[in-house]
Design an enzyme around this catalytic site. Structure first.
Site, PDB file in Angstrom:
ATOM      1  CE  LYS A  13      -0.449   9.927   2.917  1.00 44.03           C
ATOM      2  NZ  LYS A  13       0.182   9.182   2.105  1.00 44.03           N
ATOM      3  NE  ARG A  88      -3.573   3.568   2.504  1.00 42.34           N
ATOM      4  CZ  ARG A  88      -2.939   4.200   3.442  1.00 42.34           C
ATOM      5  NH1 ARG A  88      -3.458   4.838   4.585  1.00 42.34           N
ATOM      6  NH2 ARG A  88      -1.641   4.053   3.508  1.00 42.34           N
TER       7      ARG A  88
HETATM    8  P1  AMP Z   1       0.014   4.357   6.584  1.00 39.04           P
HETATM    9  O1  AMP Z   1       0.685   4.822   7.849  1.00 39.04           O
HETATM   10  O2  AMP Z   1      -0.788   5.472   6.163  1.00 39.04           O
HETATM   11  O3  AMP Z   1       1.008   4.176   5.301  1.00 39.04           O
HETATM   12  O4  AMP Z   1      -0.675   3.141   6.699  1.00 39.04           O
HETATM   13  C1  AMP Z   1       0.000   1.913   7.087  1.00 39.04           C
HETATM   14  C2  AMP Z   1      -1.096   0.703   6.577  1.00 39.04           C
HETATM   15  O5  AMP Z   1      -2.307   0.911   7.604  1.00 39.04           O
HETATM   16  C3  AMP Z   1      -1.677   0.750   5.303  1.00 39.04           C
HETATM   17  O6  AMP Z   1      -0.753   0.160   4.380  1.00 39.04           O
HETATM   18  C4  AMP Z   1      -3.015  -0.132   5.300  1.00 39.04           C
HETATM   19  O7  AMP Z   1      -2.515  -1.719   5.370  1.00 39.04           O
HETATM   20  C5  AMP Z   1      -3.372   0.334   6.643  1.00 39.04           C
HETATM   21  N1  AMP Z   1      -4.282   1.466   6.771  1.00 39.04           N
HETATM   22  C6  AMP Z   1      -4.264   2.893   7.126  1.00 39.04           C
HETATM   23  N2  AMP Z   1      -5.041   3.705   6.749  1.00 39.04           N
HETATM   24  C7  AMP Z   1      -6.097   2.711   5.973  1.00 39.04           C
HETATM   25  C8  AMP Z   1      -7.342   2.762   5.291  1.00 39.04           C
HETATM   26  N3  AMP Z   1      -7.796   3.991   5.371  1.00 39.04           N
HETATM   27  N4  AMP Z   1      -7.887   1.821   4.813  1.00 39.04           N
HETATM   28  C9  AMP Z   1      -7.553   0.551   5.101  1.00 39.04           C
HETATM   29  N5  AMP Z   1      -6.139   0.401   5.605  1.00 39.04           N
HETATM   30  C10 AMP Z   1      -5.619   1.419   5.996  1.00 39.04           C
END
Ligand code: AMP
Length: 209
Positions: A13, A88
């Protein structure tokens, strides 16, 4: 256009978002990137979420919804945006529908085996957030970002135990969003398994570009 990227961690993504920003001239808003920058800056938000993120769990809905609400209220997001990593959970999706309804959802589809291969080899620039991979997309100089010269590192949550946890969390809490948006008739599936150039072409087709 208000666009949303859905898909498991490691579906590509973030990489696709870089291409989509060029194509659509819209801001890329990634909650993960906002959290990582808060952690790097040791802000109160960063200190609160560091342990949760490193272990692969989700930050609570209330904190995350507030963060996104504030970010989408900024001037650059008025004409549209590419939202990546949010919502999420179903409560996050319901909150988003209240303060900023989405036009189109792209669901990047990939099996768990592909995700583990990608995430365990993923490297990220600490400065600009650009993604690399130790096999598929190496920086020209090891450990140094091609785009900005920043340090290229392994995210704490890209370690094996956290990857497995994040996948479980995705299947349990985030995958139900696929049905939620499909029912509304705004979701398009894009096969995320091929090399990135092909995924970009499929993405363009999905948007009718
Ligand atoms: P990502 O870079 O999108 O993989 O996000 C890294 C981490 O940030 C995730 O594993 C969650 O711990 C936290 N995170 C990001 N977006 C969300 C969300 N919408 N709700 C809750 N935690 C989030």
């Amino acid at each position: 256009m208000k666009l949303l990227f859905l898909g498991p961690p490691g579906a590509g993504k973030g990489t696709l978002a870089v291409k989509a920003v060029e194509l659509l001239k819209l801001p890329h808003i990634s909650t993960g990137a906002i959290f990582r920058s808060a952690i790097a800056g040791k802000s109160p938000l960063g200190l609160k979420v560091k342990g949760i993120i490193d272990s692969g769990q989700l930050v609570d809905d209330e904190t995350t919804i507030e963060l996104v609400k504030e970010r989408l209220a900024l001037e650059d997001a008025k004409k549209g945006f590419i939202l990546d990593g949010f919502p999420r959970t179903i409560p996050q999706a319901k909150a988003l529908a209240e303060f900023s309804p989405i036009d189109r959802v792209i669901n990047f589809d990939i099996p768990d085996s592909g995700v583990v291969e990608r995430l365990s080899g993923r490297r990220v620039c600490r400065n600009c957030g650009l993604n690399y991979h130790i096999v598929f997309s190496k920086p020209k100089k090891e450990g140094i970002c091609d785009a900005c010269g920043g340090e290229v590192y392994v995210r704490d949550d890209d370690r094996e135990e956290a990857i497995r946890k994040r996948l479980r969390v995705y299947r349990d809490q985030t995958a139900p969003l696929i049905g939620f948006y499909r029912e509304q008739g705004i979701l398009v599936d894009v096969d995320a398994r091929p090399p990135v150039e092909e995924v970009v072409e499929n993405f363009k087709k999905a948007l009718g570009l």
